[in-house]
Structures are given as C-alpha cells and as structure tokens.
Design an enzyme around this catalytic site. Structure first.
Site, PDB file in Angstrom:
ATOM      1  N   CYS A 126       0.822  -1.221   0.000  1.00  0.00           N
ATOM      2  CA  CYS A 126       0.000   0.000   0.000  1.00  0.00           C
ATOM      3  C   CYS A 126       0.850   1.263   0.000  1.00  0.00           C
ATOM      4  O   CYS A 126       0.619   2.192  -0.780  1.00  0.00           O
ATOM      5  CB  CYS A 126      -0.956   0.006   1.181  1.00  0.00           C
ATOM      6  SG  CYS A 126      -0.232  -0.502   2.729  1.00  0.00           S
ATOM      7  N   HIS A 234      -2.764   6.222   4.784  1.00  0.00           N
ATOM      8  CA  HIS A 234      -1.341   6.439   5.014  1.00  0.00           C
ATOM      9  C   HIS A 234      -0.938   7.805   4.439  1.00  0.00           C
ATOM     10  O   HIS A 234      -1.436   8.221   3.387  1.00  0.00           O
ATOM     11  CB  HIS A 234      -0.520   5.370   4.290  1.00  0.00           C
ATOM     12  CG  HIS A 234      -0.631   3.989   4.851  1.00  0.00           C
ATOM     13  ND1 HIS A 234      -1.235   3.679   6.045  1.00  0.00           N
ATOM     14  CD2 HIS A 234      -0.196   2.810   4.344  1.00  0.00           C
ATOM     15  CE1 HIS A 234      -1.174   2.375   6.271  1.00  0.00           C
ATOM     16  NE2 HIS A 234      -0.547   1.806   5.245  1.00  0.00           N
TER      17      HIS A 234
HETATM   18  C1  2RA Z   1       1.056  -1.911   6.681  1.00  0.00           C
HETATM   19  N1  2RA Z   1       1.783  -1.733   4.365  1.00  0.00           N
HETATM   20  O1  2RA Z   1       0.612  -0.751   6.576  1.00  0.00           O
HETATM   21  C2  2RA Z   1       1.595  -2.643   5.475  1.00  0.00           C
HETATM   22  C3  2RA Z   1       0.724  -3.807   5.105  1.00  0.00           C
HETATM   23  N2  2RA Z   1      -0.609  -3.454   4.867  1.00  0.00           N
HETATM   24  O2  2RA Z   1       1.058  -2.567   7.743  1.00  0.00           O
END
Ligand code: 2RA
Length: 329
Positions: A126, A234
C-alpha cells in the site's frame, strides 16, 4: 465471468467487495472464499446473502479471476493451484511481488505490461502504490535520481486487531496487544520485522518495489516507515531528486492531469491532503509541493491515500478491470 474474492472476511476483503460494488464490476457469479473456520458464514453483497466457501471448493469452480487478500502463506500455497485451474490471480500479499517471473502492477503505470501469460499478478504494498502513482508523471517528465520517503501509516495497515488495540487504549481499557508497545498517543518506527541492515521489511518493500514498478534499478530509494494511531489512510513525506531542474507550476499541472491523482495544494487556505479526507476514496492526494531549497533539482511533496482503497482493494480491482477491458481474461 466468475469472480472469487479470497480472504473475503478480512479488512481488505470487505473493502474489495465495497469497491466491486461501487465500480459495478461485471461478473456473473461471485465466490466469497475464506479459511475453513469462516466457511458457511453469510456475507451480504448488493443486498443479497452469499455463503462463504472454502479454498478447495473455490478452485474446483474455476473462477476466471481470483482477487486474493489472505496473507502470504495462503497465496504461496493456493495461487498456483488457482492458476493451474486457469484462474488469473491478483494477489495483495507480498508473496509474489519480487518474484522475477511475476508482474508487480499499478495499472496507471505499468498495466500495459500485462499479457495473457500472466496468471499470478502481484498488487504492490500500500505505501508503495500511493508513492509511485504520485511520482510517475514527474519521473516521465524529469527522470528520478533519488527518493527519500518517511511514512505515517494508519493502524488499518495492520488489520482489525490493531484498530481494536488502538481503540481499547483510547477507551482506557486493557487491549489485546498487536504491537510491542502502546500505539495510542504514540508512534512506532517499526512496521514489519527488522532486517540485518537495520531497515524494516516494510521499508525494504518500498525500496525494492519502487525500482521494480519503474523498471529502473538506478533510482536510489531510502525509507523510514512509521505506524501512527490514526484511521483513514497512510501519509508520506516524499523528497525526490530529479535528473534535471523542474518548474513548480508544471509539476502541479502534471499531477492535476494524472488519472487517479488529486492535487490538494493551497496551504494559505489550509488545503492539503489528510487521511480523514482520503478515507474511502480511490484516489491519491498530493499537496505541500515546494522546492527543496537545500538541494538542486529536488522537490518535497506530501502524499495521502486510503491504504485499504488505492493501497489495496481499489488497485486490485483496477487490475481486474484492466484484464477485462483489454480482453486478457
Ligand atoms: C502496513 N503496508 O501498513 C503494510 C501492510 N498493509 O502494515
């Protein structure tokens, strides 16, 4: 067209169903697949109840496409079995991403590399997807020498149990610990396991996957990935050194013209990307664009996306849509 969703009961699996619904993905039959302990569960899709089936039964039904979000070990074992049965697997785990015989795909960047020979297609991590989508138009125009990224990753990246830990801590309850430390009112510079070189596996994923997606091992990448107690998506502070100088207004134009990217860059009016606004959206949001005054040909930008959407479910569904649209299935 028979479509299977493997890992349908998980956080990403549920998001895949939401995206399929919103996109009106053109299947005739939907198979919801999960581990034996979930077989028989009912899941509603478009108001209709579906009964969860096991992997053995799903393979025997020979779906044309199977979107996996069931963890690396399940993918390693079962993706080849589905492929053997003639299914095209789009896998969200890290199992196949760095396999030199498998494509690692963000459709807007390298979907055109896909062919009928690709039976197991890897969905990137991601935190990688949102960064490379924002970088791609700038890479094409200016060429990239080096990327330095620091991430601020939602607990949803660790799954439902991590969200539960954060919410329990926030409620003053005794949480079931997923992380080695408290997460609420804290940040953890630790995502996935530490490697001998001092980086975490998450940081090495961003480094290695970026080079593979851009098909360019000359690009230097370094990353620090951090878990923060938030939902929605994120966030990433990206510092990118180009091969030549750039014009900031042209950068903004290039980004605003890129499908799947939305420019939110008006700091004077407090307009910049935030996870709270990216939640449940399919796009990648870019802002805080400014020249790095400490180094020539270098740009700072802030990149936010819902890690369960473009970071996982949406990108996987878009790969499946690409396969259908280009008669590759
Ligand atoms: C996380 N990118 O954010 C990793 C897996 N989804 O934990």
């Amino acid at each position: 067209m028979k479509l299977a969703v493997v890992g349908a009961t998980g956080l990403v699996g549920s998001e895949i169903l939401e995206v399929l619904d919103e996109h009106n993905f053109p299947f005739d039959e939907l198979l919801l697949v999960a581990s034996e302990r979930s077989v028989g569960k009912q899941i509603e899709y478009k108001g209709k109840p579906y009964t969860v089936i096991g992997l053995d039964q799903a393979v025997s039904l020979k779906p044309e496409i199977a979107i996996f979000s069931a963890g690396g070990s399940t993918s390693m074992e079962w993706a080849p079995k589905f492929a053997e049965a003639g299914t095209i697997v789009v896998d969200n785990s890290s199992a196949w991403r760095m396999d030199p015989t498998k494509k690692l795909v963000v459709p807007e960047i390298n979907g055109k590399e896909l062919s009928k020979d690709d039976k197991i297609i890897a969905n990137p991590n991601c935190s990688t997807i949102q960064m490379v989508l924002a970088l791609e138009p700038l890479r094409e125009r200016y060429g990239i020498k080096r990327v330095v990224v620091s991430t601020y990753q939602s607990v949803t990246g660790s799954g439902k149990a991590a969200v539960d830990q954060m919410m329990a801590e926030r409620a003053g309850e005794t949480p079931q610990m997923v992380y080695p430390h408290k997460i609420d009112m804290n940040v953890l510079p630790h995502i996935d396991v530490f490697q001998p070189n001092g980086y975490t596996k998450e940081e090495m994923k961003m480094i290695n996957e970026t080079k593979k997606i851009f098909s360019d091992d000359t690009i230097k990448v370094t990353a620090t990935t951090v878990r923060i107690p938030t939902m929605g998506g994120h966030s990433e502070a990206v510092n990118v050194e180009f091969k030549e100088d750039f014009d900031l207004e042209e950068v903004k134009k290039l980004l605003s013209e890129t499908p799947g990217v939305i420019l939110q860059d008006d700091p004077a009016n407090f307009v910049y990307p935030m996870p709270i606004n990216a939640h449940k959206k399919d796009e990648v949001f870019v802002g805080r664009l400014r020249r790095d005054e400490s180094q020539a040909n270098t740009l700072n930008m802030w990149v936010v996306a819902d890690n369960l959407r473009k970071g996982a479910a949406t990108n996987a569904v878009q790969i499946a849509e690409y396969l259908v649209a280009n008669q590759l299935v």
